[in-house]
Write an enzyme that holds these catalytic residues in place. Structure first.
Site, mmCIF file in Angstrom:
data_model
loop_
_atom_site.group_PDB
_atom_site.id
_atom_site.type_symbol
_atom_site.label_atom_id
_atom_site.label_comp_id
_atom_site.label_asym_id
_atom_site.label_seq_id
_atom_site.Cartn_x
_atom_site.Cartn_y
_atom_site.Cartn_z
ATOM 1 N N ALA A 128 5.125 5.102 12.641
ATOM 2 C CA ALA A 128 5.952 6.081 13.932
ATOM 3 C C ALA A 128 6.999 5.182 14.114
ATOM 4 O O ALA A 128 7.830 5.943 15.144
ATOM 5 C CB ALA A 128 4.695 6.117 14.479
ATOM 6 N N PRO A 130 10.671 3.961 14.898
ATOM 7 C CA PRO A 130 10.272 3.671 16.649
ATOM 8 C C PRO A 130 10.151 4.519 17.165
ATOM 9 O O PRO A 130 9.759 4.208 18.642
ATOM 10 C CB PRO A 130 11.724 2.798 17.160
ATOM 11 C CG PRO A 130 12.438 3.467 15.760
ATOM 12 C CD PRO A 130 11.532 3.470 14.254
ATOM 13 N N GLY A 131 10.007 5.933 16.725
ATOM 14 C CA GLY A 131 9.132 6.728 17.692
ATOM 15 C C GLY A 131 9.941 7.821 18.048
ATOM 16 O O GLY A 131 9.528 8.519 18.029
ATOM 17 N N LYS A 133 10.237 10.745 16.263
ATOM 18 C CA LYS A 133 9.699 11.377 15.562
ATOM 19 C C LYS A 133 7.975 11.839 16.661
ATOM 20 O O LYS A 133 8.086 13.126 16.976
ATOM 21 C CB LYS A 133 8.585 11.787 14.220
ATOM 22 C CG LYS A 133 10.392 11.933 13.205
ATOM 23 C CD LYS A 133 10.564 11.192 11.815
ATOM 24 C CE LYS A 133 11.705 11.800 10.900
ATOM 25 N NZ LYS A 133 11.881 10.137 11.011
ATOM 26 N N ASP A 195 5.993 9.717 7.905
ATOM 27 C CA ASP A 195 7.335 9.558 6.979
ATOM 28 C C ASP A 195 7.412 7.825 6.879
ATOM 29 O O ASP A 195 8.096 6.631 7.045
ATOM 30 C CB ASP A 195 8.317 9.425 8.540
ATOM 31 C CG ASP A 195 9.627 9.290 8.764
ATOM 32 O OD1 ASP A 195 10.408 9.548 7.722
ATOM 33 O OD2 ASP A 195 10.800 8.901 9.330
ATOM 34 N N CYS A 248 13.570 9.075 3.597
ATOM 35 C CA CYS A 248 16.075 9.127 3.580
ATOM 36 C C CYS A 248 16.389 8.266 2.678
ATOM 37 O O CYS A 248 17.107 7.072 3.000
ATOM 38 C CB CYS A 248 16.084 7.828 5.271
ATOM 39 S SG CYS A 248 15.078 6.431 5.251
HETATM 40 C C1 LIG Z 1 10.865 4.743 7.637
HETATM 41 S S1 LIG Z 1 10.497 4.550 9.536
HETATM 42 C C2 LIG Z 1 9.654 5.114 10.680
HETATM 43 C C3 LIG Z 1 10.463 6.174 11.428
HETATM 44 C C4 LIG Z 1 9.761 6.318 12.362
HETATM 45 N N1 LIG Z 1 9.326 7.357 11.666
HETATM 46 C C5 LIG Z 1 10.013 7.410 13.864
HETATM 47 O O1 LIG Z 1 10.769 8.919 13.223
HETATM 48 O O2 LIG Z 1 11.211 6.502 14.036
HETATM 49 C C6 LIG Z 1 8.446 3.772 8.406
HETATM 50 C C7 LIG Z 1 7.937 2.496 8.996
HETATM 51 O O3 LIG Z 1 6.787 2.391 8.778
HETATM 52 C C8 LIG Z 1 5.756 1.404 9.043
HETATM 53 N N2 LIG Z 1 5.534 0.980 7.962
HETATM 54 C C9 LIG Z 1 5.862 0.691 6.697
HETATM 55 N N3 LIG Z 1 4.235 0.179 5.696
HETATM 56 C C10 LIG Z 1 3.050 1.325 7.466
HETATM 57 C C11 LIG Z 1 1.559 1.011 6.482
HETATM 58 N N4 LIG Z 1 0.817 0.684 5.601
HETATM 59 N N5 LIG Z 1 0.877 1.973 7.749
HETATM 60 C C12 LIG Z 1 1.267 2.158 9.138
HETATM 61 N N6 LIG Z 1 3.348 2.061 8.964
HETATM 62 C C13 LIG Z 1 3.761 0.961 7.950
HETATM 63 C C14 LIG Z 1 6.857 0.562 9.240
HETATM 64 O O4 LIG Z 1 6.728 -0.606 10.442
HETATM 65 C C15 LIG Z 1 7.934 1.374 9.712
HETATM 66 O O5 LIG Z 1 8.421 1.268 11.036
#
Ligand SMILES: C[S@@+](CC[C@H](N)C(=O)[O-])C[C@H]1O[C@@H](n2cnc3c(N)ncnc32)[C@H](O)[C@@H]1O
Length: 497
Positions: A128, A130-131, A133, A195, A248
């Site tokens: 989620a 930095p949030g 979405k 995401d 992305c």
């Molecule tokens: C593309 S970013 C998400 C952006 C976010 N959905 C937004 O809209 O602001 C991917 C995120 O996945 C997290 N992440 C990576 N591996 C993960 C896991 N196994 N479980 C949960 N989060 C994870 C990362 O820390 C990162 O913040």
């Protein structure tokens, strides 16, 4: 639809040659117009913001920005969004600092638009932070009910919480967990957003230095993690529910190939739904890559290319879980216990001081999560007991200081309904307030309210809490960390997510 050709920037280190020679060169046969694609990647990305529906309409925000000399433009398929010049630093503007808007890349706003959200659904946002979405989902649910926002990174969860507090989100519990191991005890969800962490190739316009990194490590080993996250989402989705998988990046190994493998792992249990958007130009998901043939339903996915709509690159798939009646329903999870015996007293005190109408706090619940004070959330917010919550709702009232003080997020929530202890600031006072400087009230302001904590507004929008001293001075209590106008680096504000 006629593509919106972006203008070339002189400053970006990306050039058609460097892009062609990079790992992106392998997409030559995927892209309909290679020259237009690389030209778009060499241009800075327009700034895109969305209006916080709990505080201002998109038309109201558009008028406010126009009055400031900006040129907001509507965005295809995103009725709540506005497009601004690439050079605009949204985070440095007062309307951003006080949560009237959030900056989020245009294509990044599309997943939530395709999640088919309605109030009452229980939703998990697996990755989620930095949030951006998360906040969109929260508002699509009417700022009610239960949304769990999870991320594996504690630091990023803290940043997410800051965004949610600034925007006044009341229906989110945050957790810090490896979502690939999301516990069964957490229950099932109507909607799950994955995401996924990805190589980020589609963010090159915002972050041109990424090209060097792509050169250094062209093939990222993210596929297994992406599969593990999507697999867990399928398991934790309720029968008949939906999962949205997005990245992305352009890389088929992180997109169609991941979705194809998970569809194959759960035959008859999930299917990929056809997706379409009324206005934006998209291409279907690919059904063949480097000699591997994929199921035809992969064409239901959507690819967004930078040169088609003057955006970043993006990929979206929506999976629906079968709802056949022979699937045994899972028992409801155990819910987190929440409450504060003195909550009613605190709320009555605030209501009495600021002149809020009777019954103002109906529809909310209060929880004491820390010794510092009280969190406020939607009355029907019901997170599971596990995994353990980092936080639930909005930190809205500090009770461990004398006198107790509404937080800035709390003031932004109820301040617009305050009929007492409230002062409207002019532009110069507003800017001083957001810079956390002290300033003098006008005689009329001084006469309007007794000394003490006061809610300060500008154009009727709540900025936060200030202290009107007996001497007449107004002391700003705006949190330094929210003061993007003076502090936060701009990159923090135009998020991919
Ligand atoms: C593309 S970013 C998400 C952006 C976010 N959905 C937004 O809209 O602001 C991917 C995120 O996945 C997290 N992440 C990576 N591996 C993960 C896991 N196994 N479980 C949960 N989060 C994870 C990362 O820390 C990162 O913040």
């Amino acid at each position: 639809m006629r593509p919106n050709r972006p203008r070339r920037s002189e400053t970006t280190p990306c050039t058609p040659t460097s892009i062609g020679a990079s790992p992106l060169g392998r997409y030559r046969d995927l892209v309909d117009d290679w020259d237009a694609f690389v030209a778009a990647l060499c241009c800075p990305l327009p700034t895109c913001i969305w209006a916080n529906p709990t505080r201002i309409s998109v038309n109201g925000l558009s008028e406010l920005l126009t009055a400031q000399g900006l040129d907001p433009q509507p965005v295809s398929d995103l009725p709540n969004a506005l497009r601004l010049a690439p050079t605009l630093k949204a985070g440095r503007h007062w309307w951003y600092c006080v949560g009237l808007a959030h900056a989020q890349e245009e294509v990044s706003q599309l997943p939530v638009a395709l999640m088919d959200l309605t109030p009452g659904q229980k939703v998990l946002d697996m990755c989620a932070a930095p949030g951006g979405k998360t906040a969109q989902i929260a508002f699509a649910l009417g700022n009610r009910g239960t949304l769990i926002a999870n991320d594996i990174s504690f630091a990023r969860i803290k940043a997410l919480q800051g965004n949610l507090d600034r925007l006044g989100v009341l229906n989110v519990t945050t957790t810090c967990f490896d979502a690939a191991n999301w516990p069964t005890t957490g229950g099932q969800f109507d909607r799950i957003l994955v995401d996924a962490p990805c190589s980020g190739e589609g963010t090159l316009r915002r972050n041109p230095s990424l090209l060097q990194r792509l050169h250094r490590s062209p093939s990222t080993p993210l596929g297994p993690r992406q599969r593990a996250l999507l697999r867990k989402a399928v398991q934790r989705c309720r029968p008949g529910g939906r999962i949205l998988y997005s990245t992305c990046t352009f890389a088929p190994e992180e997109n169609e190939l991941v979705v194809a493998d998970i569809l194959a792992e759960f035959p008859g249990v999930i299917r990929s739904l056809p997706l379409s958007l009324p206005s934006l130009a998209t291409t279907p998901g690919i059904t063949e890559w480097e000699g591997r043939k994929l199921a035809p339903e992969l064409a239901h996915c959507l690819r967004f290319w930078p040169h088609h709509n003057d955006t970043g690159g993006f990929f979206i798939a929506v999976l629906e879980k079968d709802s056949s009646p022979d699937v045994e329903p899972e028992p409801q999870p155990e819910l987190a216990s929440m409450g504060d015996a003195d909550a009613a007293e605190w709320l009555e005190g605030l209501g009495a001081k600021y002149g809020l109408r009777a019954g103002y706090w109906d529809g909310y619940r209060v929880n004491r999560q820390t010794r510092r004070g009280l969190h406020l959330m939607a009355a029907d917010h019901a997170p599971p007991a596990l995994p353990r919550a980092e936080g639930s709702g909005l930190f809205f009232h500090r009770t461990n200081v004398r006198p107790p003080k509404p937080t800035t997020g709390g003031a932004m929530l109820f301040g617009r309904d305050a009929s007492r202890f409230r002062i409207e600031l002019n532009e110069a006072q507003r800017d001083a307030y957001l810079r956390r400087e002290n300033f003098d009230p006008t005689p009329a302001q001084r006469a309007a309210t007794p000394p003490g904590q006061v809610i300060v507004t500008h154009l009727g929008h709540v900025l936060g809490v200030a202290l009107l001293h007996r001497s007449g001075l107004i002391e700003s209590l705006f949190p330094t960390r929210w003061s993007g106008c003076t502090a936060a680096p701009e990159d923090a504000h135009q998020e991919h997510g």
